[in-house]
Scaffold this active site. Sequence first.
Site, PDB file in Angstrom:
ATOM      1  N   THR A 161       7.314  26.684   6.459  1.00 33.75           N
ATOM      2  CA  THR A 161       6.005  26.094   6.168  1.00 33.75           C
ATOM      3  C   THR A 161       4.903  27.038   6.630  1.00 33.75           C
ATOM      4  O   THR A 161       3.904  27.238   5.934  1.00 33.75           O
ATOM      5  CB  THR A 161       5.864  24.725   6.856  1.00 33.75           C
ATOM      6  OG1 THR A 161       7.051  23.981   6.611  1.00 33.75           O
ATOM      7  CG2 THR A 161       4.681  23.965   6.320  1.00 33.75           C
TER       8      THR A 161
ATOM      9  N   HIS B  85       0.843  -1.196   0.000  1.00 30.78           N
ATOM     10  CA  HIS B  85       0.000   0.000   0.000  1.00 30.78           C
ATOM     11  C   HIS B  85       0.880   1.249   0.000  1.00 30.78           C
ATOM     12  O   HIS B  85       0.675   2.169  -0.792  1.00 30.78           O
ATOM     13  CB  HIS B  85      -0.914  -0.016   1.232  1.00 30.78           C
ATOM     14  CG  HIS B  85      -1.553   1.302   1.559  1.00 30.78           C
ATOM     15  ND1 HIS B  85      -2.570   1.843   0.801  1.00 30.78           N
ATOM     16  CD2 HIS B  85      -1.309   2.192   2.536  1.00 30.78           C
ATOM     17  CE1 HIS B  85      -2.923   3.003   1.318  1.00 30.78           C
ATOM     18  NE2 HIS B  85      -2.174   3.257   2.372  1.00 30.78           N
TER      19      HIS B  85
ATOM     20  N   SER C   2      13.383   5.990 -13.485  1.00 31.90           N
ATOM     21  CA  SER C   2      12.297   6.782 -14.065  1.00 31.90           C
ATOM     22  C   SER C   2      12.236   8.170 -13.431  1.00 31.90           C
ATOM     23  O   SER C   2      12.117   9.178 -14.127  1.00 31.90           O
ATOM     24  CB  SER C   2      10.983   6.040 -13.865  1.00 31.90           C
ATOM     25  OG  SER C   2       9.896   6.899 -13.996  1.00 31.90           O
ATOM     26  N   SER C   3      12.367   8.221 -12.096  1.00 28.49           N
ATOM     27  CA  SER C   3      12.279   9.525 -11.425  1.00 28.49           C
ATOM     28  C   SER C   3      13.443  10.423 -11.794  1.00 28.49           C
ATOM     29  O   SER C   3      13.272  11.621 -11.996  1.00 28.49           O
ATOM     30  CB  SER C   3      12.297   9.353  -9.910  1.00 28.49           C
ATOM     31  OG  SER C   3      11.272   8.518  -9.516  1.00 28.49           O
TER      32      SER C   3
ATOM     33  N   HIS D  20      13.494  11.582   3.926  1.00 27.28           N
ATOM     34  CA  HIS D  20      12.929  12.881   4.262  1.00 27.28           C
ATOM     35  C   HIS D  20      12.817  13.819   3.085  1.00 27.28           C
ATOM     36  O   HIS D  20      11.752  14.394   2.871  1.00 27.28           O
ATOM     37  CB  HIS D  20      13.581  13.550   5.463  1.00 27.28           C
ATOM     38  CG  HIS D  20      12.656  14.610   5.972  1.00 27.28           C
ATOM     39  ND1 HIS D  20      11.616  14.343   6.825  1.00 27.28           N
ATOM     40  CD2 HIS D  20      12.516  15.894   5.598  1.00 27.28           C
ATOM     41  CE1 HIS D  20      10.898  15.436   6.983  1.00 27.28           C
ATOM     42  NE2 HIS D  20      11.424  16.390   6.249  1.00 27.28           N
TER      43      HIS D  20
ATOM     44  N   TYR E   6       9.277  15.689   0.977  1.00 28.22           N
ATOM     45  CA  TYR E   6       9.087  17.009   0.361  1.00 28.22           C
ATOM     46  C   TYR E   6       8.895  16.895  -1.136  1.00 28.22           C
ATOM     47  O   TYR E   6       8.218  17.729  -1.747  1.00 28.22           O
ATOM     48  CB  TYR E   6      10.228  17.950   0.741  1.00 28.22           C
ATOM     49  CG  TYR E   6      10.082  18.325   2.195  1.00 28.22           C
ATOM     50  CD1 TYR E   6       8.959  19.035   2.607  1.00 28.22           C
ATOM     51  CD2 TYR E   6      10.973  17.910   3.143  1.00 28.22           C
ATOM     52  CE1 TYR E   6       8.752  19.317   3.941  1.00 28.22           C
ATOM     53  CE2 TYR E   6      10.775  18.184   4.483  1.00 28.22           C
ATOM     54  CZ  TYR E   6       9.663  18.892   4.875  1.00 28.22           C
ATOM     55  OH  TYR E   6       9.450  19.163   6.190  1.00 28.22           O
TER      56      TYR E   6
ATOM     57  N   ARG F  27       1.595   0.926  15.367  1.00 28.53           N
ATOM     58  CA  ARG F  27       1.238   0.797  13.955  1.00 28.53           C
ATOM     59  C   ARG F  27       1.657  -0.565  13.422  1.00 28.53           C
ATOM     60  O   ARG F  27       2.402  -1.296  14.063  1.00 28.53           O
ATOM     61  CB  ARG F  27       1.887   1.919  13.136  1.00 28.53           C
ATOM     62  CG  ARG F  27       3.391   1.891  13.132  1.00 28.53           C
ATOM     63  CD  ARG F  27       3.984   3.125  12.491  1.00 28.53           C
ATOM     64  NE  ARG F  27       3.930   3.057  11.039  1.00 28.53           N
ATOM     65  CZ  ARG F  27       4.815   3.668  10.237  1.00 28.53           C
ATOM     66  NH1 ARG F  27       5.799   4.381  10.756  1.00 28.53           N
ATOM     67  NH2 ARG F  27       4.714   3.580   8.945  1.00 28.53           N
TER      68      ARG F  27
ATOM     69  N   ASP G 204       7.385  22.056 -25.981  1.00 31.16           N
ATOM     70  CA  ASP G 204       7.337  20.700 -25.422  1.00 31.16           C
ATOM     71  C   ASP G 204       8.338  20.639 -24.277  1.00 31.16           C
ATOM     72  O   ASP G 204       8.966  21.627 -23.939  1.00 31.16           O
ATOM     73  CB  ASP G 204       7.695  19.659 -26.506  1.00 31.16           C
ATOM     74  CG  ASP G 204       7.101  18.281 -26.182  1.00 31.16           C
ATOM     75  OD1 ASP G 204       7.137  17.889 -25.001  1.00 31.16           O
ATOM     76  OD2 ASP G 204       6.607  17.621 -27.097  1.00 31.16           O
TER      77      ASP G 204
ATOM     78  N   HIS H 229      14.952  12.505  12.514  1.00 35.96           N
ATOM     79  CA  HIS H 229      13.750  12.625  13.348  1.00 35.96           C
ATOM     80  C   HIS H 229      12.816  11.429  13.152  1.00 35.96           C
ATOM     81  O   HIS H 229      11.833  11.302  13.860  1.00 35.96           O
ATOM     82  CB  HIS H 229      13.015  13.946  13.096  1.00 35.96           C
ATOM     83  CG  HIS H 229      12.467  14.114  11.719  1.00 35.96           C
ATOM     84  ND1 HIS H 229      12.297  15.337  11.145  1.00 35.96           N
ATOM     85  CD2 HIS H 229      12.047  13.228  10.807  1.00 35.96           C
ATOM     86  CE1 HIS H 229      11.800  15.187   9.932  1.00 35.96           C
ATOM     87  NE2 HIS H 229      11.636  13.916   9.705  1.00 35.96           N
ATOM     88  N   HIS H 230      13.138  10.569  12.184  1.00 33.06           N
ATOM     89  CA  HIS H 230      12.362   9.340  12.038  1.00 33.06           C
ATOM     90  C   HIS H 230      12.891   8.242  12.945  1.00 33.06           C
ATOM     91  O   HIS H 230      12.356   7.146  12.957  1.00 33.06           O
ATOM     92  CB  HIS H 230      12.409   8.856  10.589  1.00 33.06           C
ATOM     93  CG  HIS H 230      11.792   9.817   9.625  1.00 33.06           C
ATOM     94  ND1 HIS H 230      10.508   9.689   9.172  1.00 33.06           N
ATOM     95  CD2 HIS H 230      12.262  10.945   9.059  1.00 33.06           C
ATOM     96  CE1 HIS H 230      10.227  10.690   8.351  1.00 33.06           C
ATOM     97  NE2 HIS H 230      11.276  11.463   8.264  1.00 33.06           N
TER      98      HIS H 230
ATOM     99  N   TRP I   1       7.420  -0.446   4.011  1.00 35.50           N
ATOM    100  CA  TRP I   1       8.070   0.165   2.842  1.00 35.50           C
ATOM    101  C   TRP I   1       9.453   0.674   3.202  1.00 35.50           C
ATOM    102  O   TRP I   1      10.277   0.906   2.332  1.00 35.50           O
ATOM    103  CB  TRP I   1       7.212   1.292   2.263  1.00 35.50           C
ATOM    104  CG  TRP I   1       7.326   2.611   2.961  1.00 35.50           C
ATOM    105  CD1 TRP I   1       6.771   2.943   4.154  1.00 35.50           C
ATOM    106  CD2 TRP I   1       8.044   3.767   2.510  1.00 35.50           C
ATOM    107  NE1 TRP I   1       7.094   4.232   4.479  1.00 35.50           N
ATOM    108  CE2 TRP I   1       7.870   4.764   3.480  1.00 35.50           C
ATOM    109  CE3 TRP I   1       8.805   4.063   1.375  1.00 35.50           C
ATOM    110  CZ2 TRP I   1       8.440   6.034   3.369  1.00 35.50           C
ATOM    111  CZ3 TRP I   1       9.370   5.331   1.277  1.00 35.50           C
ATOM    112  CH2 TRP I   1       9.187   6.306   2.253  1.00 35.50           C
TER     113      TRP I   1
ATOM    114  N   SER J 293      -0.737  27.109  -4.791  1.00 33.86           N
ATOM    115  CA  SER J 293      -0.375  28.498  -5.049  1.00 33.86           C
ATOM    116  C   SER J 293      -0.892  28.986  -6.399  1.00 33.86           C
ATOM    117  O   SER J 293      -0.910  30.190  -6.652  1.00 33.86           O
ATOM    118  CB  SER J 293       1.147  28.672  -5.011  1.00 33.86           C
ATOM    119  OG  SER J 293       1.643  28.235  -3.773  1.00 33.86           O
TER     120      SER J 293
ATOM    121  N   GLU K 286      12.334  12.849   0.257  1.00 32.55           N
ATOM    122  CA  GLU K 286      11.223  12.243  -0.472  1.00 32.55           C
ATOM    123  C   GLU K 286       9.876  12.812  -0.011  1.00 32.55           C
ATOM    124  O   GLU K 286       9.004  13.064  -0.829  1.00 32.55           O
ATOM    125  CB  GLU K 286      11.251  10.716  -0.294  1.00 32.55           C
ATOM    126  CG  GLU K 286      10.047   9.978  -0.842  1.00 32.55           C
ATOM    127  CD  GLU K 286       9.962   9.956  -2.368  1.00 32.55           C
ATOM    128  OE1 GLU K 286      10.993  10.203  -3.023  1.00 32.55           O
ATOM    129  OE2 GLU K 286       8.871   9.710  -2.886  1.00 32.55           O
TER     130      GLU K 286
ATOM    131  N   LYS L 154       4.294  29.852   4.241  1.00 31.56           N
ATOM    132  CA  LYS L 154       3.453  29.479   3.104  1.00 31.56           C
ATOM    133  C   LYS L 154       1.979  29.551   3.477  1.00 31.56           C
ATOM    134  O   LYS L 154       1.158  30.101   2.743  1.00 31.56           O
ATOM    135  CB  LYS L 154       3.784  28.054   2.656  1.00 31.56           C
ATOM    136  CG  LYS L 154       5.110  27.986   1.951  1.00 31.56           C
ATOM    137  CD  LYS L 154       5.290  26.652   1.287  1.00 31.56           C
ATOM    138  CE  LYS L 154       6.287  26.771   0.155  1.00 31.56           C
ATOM    139  NZ  LYS L 154       5.755  27.423  -1.029  1.00 31.56           N
TER     140      LYS L 154
HETATM  141 CU   LIG Z   1      11.018  13.246   7.821  1.00 30.31          CU
END
Ligand SMILES: [Cu+2]
Lengths: 377, 157, 523
Positions: C326, C73, C167-168, C251, C255, C448, C102, C300-301, C140, C266, C253, C329
């Site tokens: 943040t 998932h 690909s990315s 991290h 963002y 979790r 293009d 922080h993870h 994951w 925006s 990622e 914004k």
């Molecule tokens: Cu993070």
Amino acid sequence: MCVVRSQSRRGVLSRLISGITLAAVPVLAAADYQLNLPPPVSYIARRILDLHNLIFIICVVIFVIVFGFMFYAMVVHRKSRGHKPATFHDNMTFEVVWTVIPFLILVGMAIPSTATLIEMTDVSKADMTVKITGYQWKWKYDYPDQDLSFFSSLSTPRDQIEGKAQKGEYYLHEVDNPVVLPVGKKVRFLMTGNDVIHSWWVPQLGIKTDAIPGFINETWTNIDQPGVYRGVCAELCGKDHGFMPIVVNAVSQEEFDKWVVAQKQKASSDAASAGKTWTRDELMAKGKQVFQTCAACHGPNGEGIGPFPKLAGSKIATGPLKDHLNIVLHGKPGTAMQAFGTQMNDVDLAAVITYERNSFGNKTGDVVQPAQVKAAR
Amino acid sequence: MNAGAAHESGSASLVVRPNRSLSVAGMVVLFLALSLHAAAIGVWFTLAGAWMILPFTMLEILIVGLLCGWIYRHRDDCELITVEADRIHILKREGNGASRYDFPRYWARVHLDRRSGSASPTRLRIGSHGRYVALGEHINDADRVLLAQELTRLLRS
Amino acid sequence: MATATAHHDAHPTGITRWLFTTNHKDIGTLYLVFSLFMFFVGGTMALIIRAELFEPGLQITNPHFYNQMLTLHALVMIFGVIMPAFVGFANWQLPMMLGAPDMALPRMNNWSFWILPFAFTLLLSTVFMQDQGGGPAGGWTMYPPLAIQGGIGTDFTILSIHMMGISSVLGAINVIATILNMRAPGMTLMKMPLFVWTWLITAFLLIGAMPVLAGAVTMLLTDRHFGTHFFDAAGGGDPVLFQHVFWFFGHPEVYILILPAFGIISQVIPTFSRKPLFGYNSMVYATASIAFLSHVVWAHHMFTVGMPVAGELFFMYATMLIAVPTGVKIFNWIATMWRGALTFETPMLFAIAFVILFTIGGLSGLMLAIVPADFQYQDTYFVVAHFHYVLVTGAIVAIFAGAYFWLPKWTGHMYNERLGKWHFWLTMIGMNLTFFPMHFLGLAGMQRRVPDYALQFTDFNQWASVGAFIFGFSQLLFVILVIQAVRGGKRATAQVWEGAEGLEWTLSSPPPYHSFATPPVVK
Ligand SMILES: [Cu+2]
Ligand SMILES: [Cu+2]
């Protein structure tokens, strides 16, 4: 705040309605649902709860103020009410203000957080030490000062999990051997993992620390009231991650001492029973019990589950006894099959191997004695 | 669009050049920024013991470099269309290569195909006797329409 | 006598058009359709999870299959839904917003899309190999040593992550090249729409992060099969090293998954406020500083892995600091709405919901940054609530805002506004009912990634499950709405929205510039 269990099943709809009411009347809700961290029973847990409440309230206040402006704009500055758009798109003063103020709030939050963190990590001057080792999927507790050691695993019966029996009050939060700790003493915990990473979490003590193979993490607690405090493994550790709870039994120093003595007696009587010769029936009966551990992976009838091999008719369980003893005692590296030699005593091992070799259609006729296990170690 | 067209005894020419907003210096800076950033991360992890990141970093820098090179080679891509008294010369420059076409002016036709429903709605071709060459493939649709008008006008004049 | 003839001719149709297309609009469509399809694949897995969690006890899955579902998932939603959706938006919008014909590298654009279906076929095929151990089941995040134990599914996952990474990276280079090299004259950097800015910064992050992920999973692979010991303590390695490497990718990622959403919002809010975006410059700087800070907050993870206090403090302060840009914004969006002339078409509804709900996720993120409190939140449903508020009520809601916003431009038809509003409200009810109670579950002690739970967690789990099914099934309305808009409906004007501004709206196609001219000298 109290925890209320839903013994009586209410309908989904009534749940939905009660949910909407709950959202509207948070005060009432507190009586029915646990909405916050459970009541702390140690100094650190209390500090964490205070900190949590503080930052939570700050966040709520910020949220309300900021979105107050937004909702005002959404109501008043609508085109449908004939509001004409302004044209401004910059304002240095405001931009500086809403950069600086949040920064100051953050500093205000960082100060108590730093103080608490430093206290949490101070493991010096402990009165006693407990070493906690995470296994797939149980916990092992060693008391080096008391020379005690035991495993603690889930005691909820399989039938309850599979819905074949009524679920008990402490469903999934109960173990066979709780960890017993004295109150009012600074207890230092040493955490490590045996196979994969686990995490020992007891919310009311305010402790969550990863148990990592090859590493030892330190943390501490000082419980201030006797009671039973329940927790779980918090780090995904494989199939039965959800089934390795923690139960802490906090007792007075006298009771703790008595418990230590009782544990030691039990250990020596176990040692005595390992010396005698068991009959086949005794071994089979005991083996059936012990096999519950194995059944988690190999299936209640030895049929295997997914990647975990079956035992019924398998090469190991019907082949040479030596190989069978070897894999059970020493495990199979790189798989979830662990070295049960370090986790079970000779009697349990002898019983379970006997059981495996004479059940699920396996008919080796072998009877394995504790002494044989001991010799094979 | 026709202002300042070079006329010499009935000849005129047009250069079709897609817009490129990145200078060569800008591209060097871009390449350095991307690759130094990635390389710093790769080296740092190598020092921490995770050296297998570095090969991927290098692979990525290689890809970035190759693509920068591709863009660099194609920075001067253009189509030069020269209309002389009786002939039309077309020089297409793409990367390091160039191809030339020429057609008798009298027989040359300009076709602007409109393709409804397609993602790119127009296609411009010039040629004669069943031999056609596509023009302005790397410019905007609106520009291509203008180019078609301009070419038609030149051929008529 | 030469003439310009205008006539219709057949353009390539059928499968070959889509297989070989190099046109940014076609590729954008492919990405978006792929993303929508995967949204239902990942959503089905979520519903299996929520169905299992409707009651305590094991009802429809076994724990091993449950773990596969939660792992897949996450992988599907992150790499198969959110990222492709943003790349799809980039393909459609960047050339139009920049006045370019293009993307800069059209052929590569085609490759970077077509890698994805293969990568996901590989990944999802593992579900059908239950006898060989099934799909990846270690989450994951693939933490070793658990990931070392996994079956063949883990190897397939590693391979497919490599493909997604390629690909990315190709997509990111294309985006950067397009933005920097293909801007129309006069489109200076500080005039670019904010969506373009956020994508430029996202692409930089992708190029920095992807080799790290590729290296991390490769080290897992060699640890599994080729006798290396990067993460094996018994062989002198360090299991925590993987977490550092993974989150150094992970991290940035997150963002990568949210900056383009900021960009979309925006664009939408000023349009329906009929007022220019407030604080354009500070928006750009805030985005850049978020991207910069994202490199120094990864740990922080992992506050509970046992880092030195100094490390924990550093990562706590750095993480808290992200709240400042943040916040800027969010304040700027509200200031944009302030004294505007607001209307509430579906894109605006989604955008407003984004600002409110993303802020909830942002504030719970701030709480998670506070190390002592994080010891209670880490690996609980509080975290699950947090990142779903950021990624579902954040990124996914922004994707819907963008889809409704640009759908008329893409299809030429207005969508059914009534159906859009139904979709919006049902989605809001469903997603909040799903994710809000998870905060409470986490605080109350539910960890979790478990298929079963203690009885006191039953009520909130039932709410969440009911919400999830409402949320899931209401997405079918969106599919109906898109199909309707593609097939017909009221014709959209070039500007579509009264307050819309920018190259992509004001003209039916981007304005011409002097891409051809008569040179002074010939040969
Ligand atoms: Cu993070
Ligand atoms: Cu666990």
